[in-house]
Write an enzyme that holds these catalytic residues in place. Structure first.
Site, PDB file in Angstrom:
ATOM      1  N   TYR A   1      14.164  -1.740  -3.369  1.00  0.00           N
ATOM      2  CA  TYR A   1      13.247  -1.921  -4.484  1.00  0.00           C
ATOM      3  C   TYR A   1      11.972  -1.076  -4.453  1.00  0.00           C
ATOM      4  CZ  TYR A   1       9.688  -4.285  -7.319  1.00  0.00           C
ATOM      5  OH  TYR A   1       8.679  -4.555  -8.186  1.00  0.00           O
TER       6      TYR A   1
ATOM      7  N   GLY B   1       0.993   0.213  -5.225  1.00  0.00           N
ATOM      8  CA  GLY B   1      -0.201  -0.629  -5.313  1.00  0.00           C
ATOM      9  C   GLY B   1      -1.059  -0.189  -6.472  1.00  0.00           C
TER      10      GLY B   1
ATOM     11  N   CYS C   1      12.103  -1.191   7.080  1.00  0.00           N
ATOM     12  CA  CYS C   1      12.245  -2.191   6.005  1.00  0.00           C
ATOM     13  C   CYS C   1      13.340  -1.781   5.023  1.00  0.00           C
ATOM     14  CB  CYS C   1      10.918  -2.319   5.266  1.00  0.00           C
ATOM     15  SG  CYS C   1      11.026  -3.365   3.801  1.00  0.00           S
TER      16      CYS C   1
ATOM     17  N   CYS D   1       8.251 -12.310   4.115  1.00  0.00           N
ATOM     18  CA  CYS D   1       7.989 -11.102   4.907  1.00  0.00           C
ATOM     19  C   CYS D   1       6.611 -11.199   5.540  1.00  0.00           C
ATOM     20  CB  CYS D   1       8.035  -9.883   3.992  1.00  0.00           C
ATOM     21  SG  CYS D   1       7.591  -8.359   4.846  1.00  0.00           S
TER      22      CYS D   1
ATOM     23  N   CYS E   1       0.779  -1.235   0.000  1.00  0.00           N
ATOM     24  CA  CYS E   1       0.000   0.000   0.000  1.00  0.00           C
ATOM     25  C   CYS E   1       0.815   1.292   0.000  1.00  0.00           C
ATOM     26  CB  CYS E   1      -0.838   0.084   1.274  1.00  0.00           C
ATOM     27  SG  CYS E   1      -1.775  -1.359   1.637  1.00  0.00           S
TER      28      CYS E   1
ATOM     29  N   CYS F   1      14.036 -10.764   5.556  1.00  0.00           N
ATOM     30  CA  CYS F   1      13.922 -11.599   4.357  1.00  0.00           C
ATOM     31  C   CYS F   1      15.293 -12.078   3.875  1.00  0.00           C
ATOM     32  CB  CYS F   1      13.127 -10.906   3.255  1.00  0.00           C
ATOM     33  SG  CYS F   1      13.616  -9.233   2.946  1.00  0.00           S
TER      34      CYS F   1
ATOM     35  N   CYS G   1      15.123  -3.644   9.409  1.00  0.00           N
ATOM     36  CA  CYS G   1      14.681  -5.025   9.329  1.00  0.00           C
ATOM     37  C   CYS G   1      15.373  -5.634   8.113  1.00  0.00           C
ATOM     38  CB  CYS G   1      13.164  -5.101   9.144  1.00  0.00           C
ATOM     39  SG  CYS G   1      12.598  -6.802   8.825  1.00  0.00           S
TER      40      CYS G   1
END
Ligand code: SF4
Length: 504
Positions: A287, A68, A281, A427, A42, A482, A479
């Site tokens: 990306y 999104g 993140c 994730c 989002c 991943c 974080c």
């Protein structure tokens, strides 16, 4: 034309008048042309103090469309009423002039969403408008709650009735059931109970709220449109690139654990949670976010440039050209090329107009889906030793198709370099990732992946290299779950983190 569904204050209705016309003898099928990369859930925007807040929210969402593309919504308030329109499709498809005219008011919040398809897609589109004992509230959020099941059960036990399966509704229900006397206390109380990733914008008839989770997973920035004749317009957006279109000045990031309230009297803020280590993140820098955005106190362009440079230092190989996999590999490839002193060439061209539905050729062409989106520039690749720069390998199948395409265009050697470490774990914080069993790097060694994708060599950026490339932001707590499997929260889905061998 894509059929569009709207959900407005009157409920859900199909406003598509188009029928699909297909020439006789041609097969018409839905071919999945969606990007096989990881997808963000989002983007959010909020506007306070603008005579045409709906149009400002529309422009903000337009700039956040990359976060999104499947549904979008705008809610507005004029001090007395609260209107809400949402639909399936792109922001520009849903919000025509006629639709925007139905959204009066000087305040607005907006949302654009990638969601899984299905009947629930429109129901779960945002903003969600809930009439609670604390009044009418519209809410839109970016991220993912991880203690959702427990919260939902205990709220239902307290008599809550859920209309959607959206995380946002859980937050509103928590606010409605909070024992705190004022709305702002109820919001702070509720946000401190939810665990996971959320950047939220909320609106009542006369106030706007914006908040980030205590770990600051997702970005959220605050900006200002100066108004010499009256109070300034205050804006919030998932990424600062939205401010440029609104002609707003970036002011600051909403802090992790901060709740900001905007009323006619101005901006106030409180820290509803503190003492939790930050874990923003890092994949936003790799990306998701646009290079022209500043997130977590740092320009995304600068981070990607540094990733490319670091990648060149760590795993350089003799070559004739550096070719990015467009569009997201471009900035890292520029950094790599400059560091390595090898020419940068746009050897792959992306078709930006690929829709989700098209007419299938009579005979299936090998790697057709990728060929629709990317095409090689043969004269730049023929006889060359090529270094391809991309930002991720998820299942490996797309990378193999791209390597084959470049080799098929005459490249002598194809070396693939990835501007982040191998993606080994899913994730749970708002990014749509496959389970561990479907992530190639979770189940194969780098050499096995190289063989699978048929490259002459393959290398990833190291975790240290990535952290170094993104260093210098607001805090430097990221974080990286991943890439490491070390999740900053306790709640994860055990099924999802089983490798392929364990699920056979
Ligand atoms: S697991 Fe990866 S994609 Fe998800 S929040 Fe952490 S760094 Fe971002």
């Amino acid at each position: 034309m894509t059929p569009r569904l709207y959900q407005g204050v009157e409920g859900v209705k199909d406003v598509s008048s188009a029928t699909s016309l297909v020439a006789p003898g041609l097969a018409f099928e839905t071919w999945d042309t969606s990007d096989p990369k990881l997808r963000e859930e989002c983007g959010v925007v909020a506007i306070h103090g603008h005579p045409d807040a709906a149009r400002q929210a529309y422009l903000g969402l337009y700039a956040l469309q990359h976060r999104g593309q499947e549904s979008a919504g705008i809610a507005t308030a004029d001090g007395a009423h609260l209107a809400n329109i949402k639909g399936m499709g792109l922001v520009s498809e849903i919000f025509t002039d006629d639709v925007l005219a139905k959204l009066p008011g000087h305040m607005a919040i907006g949302h654009t969403r990638y969601s899984t398809t299905g009947d629930s897609a429109l129901l779960n589109a945002q903003p969600i408008r809930v009439d609670s004992v604390k009044g009418l509230i519209a809410i839109a959020h970016n991220g993912n709650l991880v203690n959702l099941g427990n919260l939902r059960t205990s709220l239902e036990r307290d008599g809550a009735y859920f209309q959607t399966t959206s995380d946002s509704e859980i937050i509103v229900q928590l606010i409605a059931h909070s024992r705190a006397s004022s709305l702002v206390d109820a919001i702070a109380d509720s946000l401190s109970k939810v665990e996971g990733a959320f950047s939220i914008v909320m609106m009542t008839r006369d106030r706007i709220f914006a908040a980030r989770d205590p770990r600051g997973f997702r970005p959220l920035s605050m900006g200002r449109i100066k108004n010499p004749a009256g109070p300034d317009t205050i804006v919030f957006a998932s990424e600062s690139c939205a401010f440029d279109l609104l002609r707003a000045e970036y002011e600051r990031d909403v802090l992790p654990g901060e709740l900001v309230m905007v009323t006619e009297d101005g901006v106030t803020s409180r820290q509803y949670a503190s003492g939790v280590p930050q874990s923003s993140c890092i994949f936003e820098h790799v990306y998701f976010a646009r290079p022209d955005s500043r997130i977590f106190g740092r320009w995304v362009q600068e981070s990607r440039d540094q990733m490319g440079r670091q990648l060149a230092r760590e795993s350089g190989v003799p070559a004739d050209v550096i070719v990015p996999v467009p569009d997201s590999g471009v900035t890292a490839a520029l950094g790599y090329a400059e560091q390595a002193g090898i020419p940068f060439r746009l050897g792959l061209i992306r078709n930006h107009y690929v829709g989700r539905t098209f007419i299938e050729p009579e005979q299936r062409v090998r790697d057709f889906g990728v060929r629709l989106k990317l095409n090689p520039v043969r004269n730049l690749l023929e006889g060359k030793r090529v270094i391809l720069i991309d930002d991720s390998i998820i299942r490996g199948t797309t990378s193999r198709k791209i390597v084959r395409m470049v080799r098929g265009a005459g490249a002598k050697e194809v070396h693939l370099r990835i501007s982040c470490p191998p993606t080994v774990s899913p994730c749970f914080y708002g990014v749509d990732t496959p389970s561990k069993r479907d992530l190639i790097a979770a189940n194969k060694s780098i050499e096995e992946i190289r063989q699978f994708i048929e490259a002459d060599s393959l290398a990833y950026l190291s975790l240290d290299g990535l952290l170094k490339a993104c260093d210098g932001g607001e805090h430097n707590g990221y974080c990286t779950a991943c890439y490491t499997g070390n999740y900053p929260t306790e709640w994860v889905d055990v099924e999802e983190i089983l490798p392929a061998a364990a699920t056979l």
